[in-house]
Design a protein around this motif. Structure first.
Motif, PDB file in Angstrom:
ATOM      1  N   ARG A 138      54.752  44.313  37.640  1.00 61.39           N
ATOM      2  CA  ARG A 138      53.985  43.071  37.641  1.00 61.39           C
ATOM      3  C   ARG A 138      54.603  42.048  36.693  1.00 61.39           C
ATOM      4  O   ARG A 138      54.765  40.868  37.048  1.00 61.39           O
ATOM      5  CB  ARG A 138      52.534  43.368  37.235  1.00 61.39           C
ATOM      6  CG  ARG A 138      51.682  42.153  36.888  1.00 61.39           C
ATOM      7  CD  ARG A 138      51.459  41.255  38.067  1.00 61.39           C
ATOM      8  NE  ARG A 138      50.533  40.161  37.729  1.00 61.39           N
ATOM      9  CZ  ARG A 138      50.445  39.037  38.405  1.00 61.39           C
ATOM     10  NH1 ARG A 138      51.211  38.834  39.466  1.00 61.39           N
ATOM     11  NH2 ARG A 138      49.581  38.100  38.046  1.00 61.39           N
ATOM     12  N   CYS A 147      52.318  40.350  43.260  1.00 65.38           N
ATOM     13  CA  CYS A 147      50.856  40.324  43.217  1.00 65.38           C
ATOM     14  C   CYS A 147      50.320  41.751  43.270  1.00 65.38           C
ATOM     15  O   CYS A 147      51.019  42.691  43.644  1.00 65.38           O
ATOM     16  CB  CYS A 147      50.314  39.493  44.370  1.00 65.38           C
ATOM     17  SG  CYS A 147      50.635  40.190  46.006  1.00 65.38           S
ATOM     18  N   TYR A 148      49.053  41.898  42.908  1.00 66.01           N
ATOM     19  CA  TYR A 148      48.466  43.230  42.819  1.00 66.01           C
ATOM     20  C   TYR A 148      48.381  43.912  44.182  1.00 66.01           C
ATOM     21  O   TYR A 148      48.483  45.141  44.273  1.00 66.01           O
ATOM     22  CB  TYR A 148      47.081  43.137  42.177  1.00 66.01           C
ATOM     23  CG  TYR A 148      47.124  42.686  40.742  1.00 66.01           C
ATOM     24  CD1 TYR A 148      47.749  43.458  39.773  1.00 66.01           C
ATOM     25  CD2 TYR A 148      46.548  41.482  40.342  1.00 66.01           C
ATOM     26  CE1 TYR A 148      47.796  43.051  38.447  1.00 66.01           C
ATOM     27  CE2 TYR A 148      46.587  41.065  39.019  1.00 66.01           C
ATOM     28  CZ  TYR A 148      47.219  41.854  38.082  1.00 66.01           C
ATOM     29  OH  TYR A 148      47.268  41.455  36.768  1.00 66.01           O
ATOM     30  N   GLU A 174      44.183  48.302  44.789  1.00 67.77           N
ATOM     31  CA  GLU A 174      44.540  47.051  44.118  1.00 67.77           C
ATOM     32  C   GLU A 174      43.921  46.989  42.726  1.00 67.77           C
ATOM     33  O   GLU A 174      44.531  46.484  41.785  1.00 67.77           O
ATOM     34  CB  GLU A 174      44.069  45.874  44.967  1.00 67.77           C
ATOM     35  CG  GLU A 174      44.528  44.521  44.447  1.00 67.77           C
ATOM     36  CD  GLU A 174      44.219  43.393  45.402  1.00 67.77           C
ATOM     37  OE1 GLU A 174      44.118  42.238  44.939  1.00 67.77           O
ATOM     38  OE2 GLU A 174      44.053  43.663  46.613  1.00 67.77           O
ATOM     39  N   ARG A 184      45.807  46.513  39.078  1.00 65.24           N
ATOM     40  CA  ARG A 184      45.384  45.512  38.101  1.00 65.24           C
ATOM     41  C   ARG A 184      45.041  46.182  36.759  1.00 65.24           C
ATOM     42  O   ARG A 184      45.387  45.670  35.690  1.00 65.24           O
ATOM     43  CB  ARG A 184      44.164  44.752  38.628  1.00 65.24           C
ATOM     44  CG  ARG A 184      43.674  43.647  37.700  1.00 65.24           C
ATOM     45  CD  ARG A 184      42.493  42.900  38.285  1.00 65.24           C
ATOM     46  NE  ARG A 184      42.889  42.085  39.431  1.00 65.24           N
ATOM     47  CZ  ARG A 184      42.647  42.399  40.694  1.00 65.24           C
ATOM     48  NH1 ARG A 184      42.015  43.542  40.985  1.00 65.24           N
ATOM     49  NH2 ARG A 184      43.030  41.611  41.674  1.00 65.24           N
ATOM     50  N   ARG A 201      45.270  29.097  35.365  1.00 62.73           N
ATOM     51  CA  ARG A 201      44.375  28.662  36.434  1.00 62.73           C
ATOM     52  C   ARG A 201      43.515  27.486  36.002  1.00 62.73           C
ATOM     53  O   ARG A 201      43.259  26.570  36.786  1.00 62.73           O
ATOM     54  CB  ARG A 201      43.493  29.832  36.880  1.00 62.73           C
ATOM     55  CG  ARG A 201      42.378  29.441  37.839  1.00 62.73           C
ATOM     56  CD  ARG A 201      41.701  30.643  38.464  1.00 62.73           C
ATOM     57  NE  ARG A 201      42.612  31.361  39.341  1.00 62.73           N
ATOM     58  CZ  ARG A 201      42.218  32.269  40.233  1.00 62.73           C
ATOM     59  NH1 ARG A 201      40.938  32.577  40.330  1.00 62.73           N
ATOM     60  NH2 ARG A 201      43.087  32.891  40.995  1.00 62.73           N
ATOM     61  N   ARG A 211      53.483  32.887  37.143  1.00 63.27           N
ATOM     62  CA  ARG A 211      52.403  33.131  38.112  1.00 63.27           C
ATOM     63  C   ARG A 211      51.089  33.439  37.398  1.00 63.27           C
ATOM     64  O   ARG A 211      50.242  34.176  37.901  1.00 63.27           O
ATOM     65  CB  ARG A 211      52.796  34.294  39.043  1.00 63.27           C
ATOM     66  CG  ARG A 211      54.118  34.071  39.747  1.00 63.27           C
ATOM     67  CD  ARG A 211      54.387  35.128  40.797  1.00 63.27           C
ATOM     68  NE  ARG A 211      53.411  35.093  41.878  1.00 63.27           N
ATOM     69  CZ  ARG A 211      53.536  35.803  43.005  1.00 63.27           C
ATOM     70  NH1 ARG A 211      54.584  36.598  43.175  1.00 63.27           N
ATOM     71  NH2 ARG A 211      52.622  35.733  43.942  1.00 63.27           N
ATOM     72  N   ARG A 239      48.670  31.574  37.029  1.00 61.02           N
ATOM     73  CA  ARG A 239      47.520  30.988  37.730  1.00 61.02           C
ATOM     74  C   ARG A 239      46.760  32.026  38.548  1.00 61.02           C
ATOM     75  O   ARG A 239      45.589  31.836  38.881  1.00 61.02           O
ATOM     76  CB  ARG A 239      47.993  29.873  38.656  1.00 61.02           C
ATOM     77  CG  ARG A 239      48.487  28.608  37.964  1.00 61.02           C
ATOM     78  CD  ARG A 239      48.696  27.513  38.992  1.00 61.02           C
ATOM     79  NE  ARG A 239      49.238  26.294  38.415  1.00 61.02           N
ATOM     80  CZ  ARG A 239      50.537  26.010  38.386  1.00 61.02           C
ATOM     81  NH1 ARG A 239      51.395  26.889  38.886  1.00 61.02           N
ATOM     82  NH2 ARG A 239      50.969  24.883  37.858  1.00 61.02           N
ATOM     83  N   GLU A 240      47.442  33.114  38.902  1.00 63.99           N
ATOM     84  CA  GLU A 240      46.805  34.143  39.718  1.00 63.99           C
ATOM     85  C   GLU A 240      45.767  34.940  38.937  1.00 63.99           C
ATOM     86  O   GLU A 240      44.919  35.610  39.539  1.00 63.99           O
ATOM     87  CB  GLU A 240      47.866  35.095  40.280  1.00 63.99           C
ATOM     88  CG  GLU A 240      48.875  34.413  41.192  1.00 63.99           C
ATOM     89  CD  GLU A 240      49.977  35.357  41.618  1.00 63.99           C
ATOM     90  OE1 GLU A 240      49.940  36.534  41.215  1.00 63.99           O
ATOM     91  OE2 GLU A 240      50.865  34.924  42.361  1.00 63.99           O
ATOM     92  N   GLU A 241      45.834  34.885  37.620  1.00 64.71           N
ATOM     93  CA  GLU A 241      44.884  35.621  36.798  1.00 64.71           C
ATOM     94  C   GLU A 241      43.620  34.799  36.624  1.00 64.71           C
ATOM     95  O   GLU A 241      43.651  33.683  36.113  1.00 64.71           O
ATOM     96  CB  GLU A 241      45.488  35.952  35.429  1.00 64.71           C
ATOM     97  CG  GLU A 241      46.677  36.886  35.492  1.00 64.71           C
ATOM     98  CD  GLU A 241      46.286  38.276  35.961  1.00 64.71           C
ATOM     99  OE1 GLU A 241      45.094  38.650  35.837  1.00 64.71           O
ATOM    100  OE2 GLU A 241      47.163  38.989  36.464  1.00 64.71           O
ATOM    101  N   GLU A 242      42.490  35.365  37.055  1.00 64.56           N
ATOM    102  CA  GLU A 242      41.227  34.642  36.944  1.00 64.56           C
ATOM    103  C   GLU A 242      40.778  34.505  35.496  1.00 64.56           C
ATOM    104  O   GLU A 242      40.217  33.491  35.110  1.00 64.56           O
ATOM    105  CB  GLU A 242      40.148  35.373  37.762  1.00 64.56           C
ATOM    106  CG  GLU A 242      40.436  35.397  39.262  1.00 64.56           C
ATOM    107  CD  GLU A 242      39.345  36.108  40.024  1.00 64.56           C
ATOM    108  OE1 GLU A 242      38.363  36.547  39.380  1.00 64.56           O
ATOM    109  OE2 GLU A 242      39.471  36.227  41.261  1.00 64.56           O
ATOM    110  N   ALA A 286      45.611  36.228  31.044  1.00 69.78           N
ATOM    111  CA  ALA A 286      46.863  35.473  31.187  1.00 69.78           C
ATOM    112  C   ALA A 286      47.516  35.245  29.828  1.00 69.78           C
ATOM    113  O   ALA A 286      48.737  35.388  29.680  1.00 69.78           O
ATOM    114  CB  ALA A 286      46.584  34.138  31.873  1.00 69.78           C
TER     115      ALA A 286
END
Length: 417
Positions: free
Chosen positions: A148, A154-155, A166, A170, A225, A333, A335-338, A343
């Protein structure tokens, strides 16, 4: 009675039985469910679970209990399932064209991966993903997390590659970040020992000939994000990160970010550096008694230009460290982490791994050179400095500029001879 012939016969029968199991499961995958549902009686009947190239690579190298039964030439020509005594077998796939493909998949050499797995084994193995159908070994957890970080995959892709859920993928990535940032954060602690500071200063003196520099300052931005995050680091002459700080708000100027840090507060109180010691920064920062920055409008042909050239050389390690961090693809990347905290933790994790690579003399994820760094003329900033900078800071920079001129002349004489 000699029992050796009988033992040899039994061993031969067991080997043939296991070989028959392998052949049957390869020709008919449905039989795999039958064998994996049997009760486990020990290491003689490991599960035969399929996975991907990544897990195959890490497990084939790092299974400490594995014994090679073929020589190197046979291993290159024959593909077969690998039976591991940790009861987590993997199917070997075609060899990667790069003999040390760990660099591409995990951002490090196989030897570094093995060392890191041994170091983190008791910590990584302390918890299991809640929905994991089987216990994941440390090597697989580490492989998932590093894949990762290094590739930015991505997961969902990681889950498919490693045949896990998934959420398990994570969990492994976040768990590695938690372990490193909690238990090894001292790897990003600014040196407090006078001897250590002198060693750092010696390294910078070898770059530009100026004494007293104890770190180069560099700043960057990461895109999360919920908006940008500002970060800065201090690196030594080898590009090792001495300390790093990241902030949720990335809309501040570099000087504002620095002033928000504990490093700035400690330096202002005189607790960070000794007398005649300083950090070096670029034109985005302001002159302080402990922070030297280039002259914004140097007089042509003067010692100010020599000083700016020395600053350029001493700032290069920080630029190289920042460029090397960008090779950890997850940082592009984020932004992919909520969760913003996750992040931000990834930023610290990559910084720690950067130092691990340097410590292991592993250049897998290191940039060959720092990005180009140019000095910009900024007369307004120069006038502001003259009004706000302390006399001590102005005097120290002027004396360093004289030393830079003397150093340049000394180097010129040596070159002439």
């Amino acid at each position: 009675m000699d029992t050796r012939p009988l033992a040899a016969l039994v061993s031969s029968l067991v080997s043939q039985a296991l070989l028959l199991v392998l052949l049957l499961t390869q020709s008919n995958p449905d039989l795999l469910l039958v064998f994996t549902s049997l009760p486990r009686t020990g290491p003689l009947l490991p599960h035969l679970l399929s996975t991907t190239h990544l897990a195959a690579a890490s497990s084939s190298l790092l299974s400490r209990c594995r014994k090679r039964s073929r020589d190197a030439e046979e291993e290159e020509e024959v593909e077969s399932p690998l039976l591991l005594e940790d009861s987590t077998p993997f199917v070997a796939l075609d060899p990667h064209p790069n003999p040390d493909h760990f660099k591409l998949l995990f951002g490090m050499r196989s030897s570094t991966f093995e060392w890191l797995a041994g170091l983190l084994d008791p910590l990584m193995d302390s918890r299991d993903p809640t929905d994991s159908p089987f216990r994941l070994p440390t090597t697989t957890r580490l492989a998932l997390a590093l894949a990762r970080l290094a590739t930015g995959a991505c997961y969902a892709d990681l889950a498919a590659r490693f045949s896990v859920s998934e959420s398990a993928a994570r969990f492994c990535a976040r768990h590695l970040s938690r372990v490193l940032c909690t238990n090894f954060r001292f790897w990003l602690a600014f040196p407090s020992s006078p001897d250590h500071l002198r060693a750092v200063s010696t390294g910078f003196a070898s770059l530009a000939g100026l004494p007293g520099c104890c770190g180069a300052l560099g700043s960057t931005r990461f895109h999360l994000r919920h908006g940008p995050a500002a970060a800065f680091l201090v690196a030594d002459a080898s590009s090792k990160i001495l300390t790093m700080a990241a902030f949720f708000r990335g809309d501040r100027r570099e000087i504002g970010v620095l002033k928000s840090s504990s490093l700035y507060r400690e330096a202002e109180k005189g607790r960070l550096l000794g007398p005649e010691q300083y950090l070096i920064g670029d034109e985005s920062h302001h002159l302080c008694p402990w922070l030297m920055v280039p002259f914004a409008t140097p007089v042509p042909g003067s010692c100010q230009e020599d000083f700016n050239a020395a600053v350029r050389a001493m700032c290069w390690p920080a630029r190289r460290a920042l460029a090397s961090l960008q090779k950890w693809r997850v940082l592009s990347r984020l932004r992919e982490e909520e969760a913003t905290k996750v992040a931000m933790a990834f930023i610290g994790t990559c910084a720690i791994l950067h130092n691990v690579l340097l410590m292991r003399e592993d250049d897998s994820a290191l940039q060959e050179s720092g990005e180009e760094w140019l000095l910009n003329s900024d007369k307004c900033r120069e006038e502001e400095e003259e009004e706000t900078a302390e006399k001590k800071a102005i005097f120290l920079r002027s004396s360093l500029a004289v030393k830079a001129r003397a150093m340049r002349k000394a180097v010129g004489k040596v070159s002439a001879h």
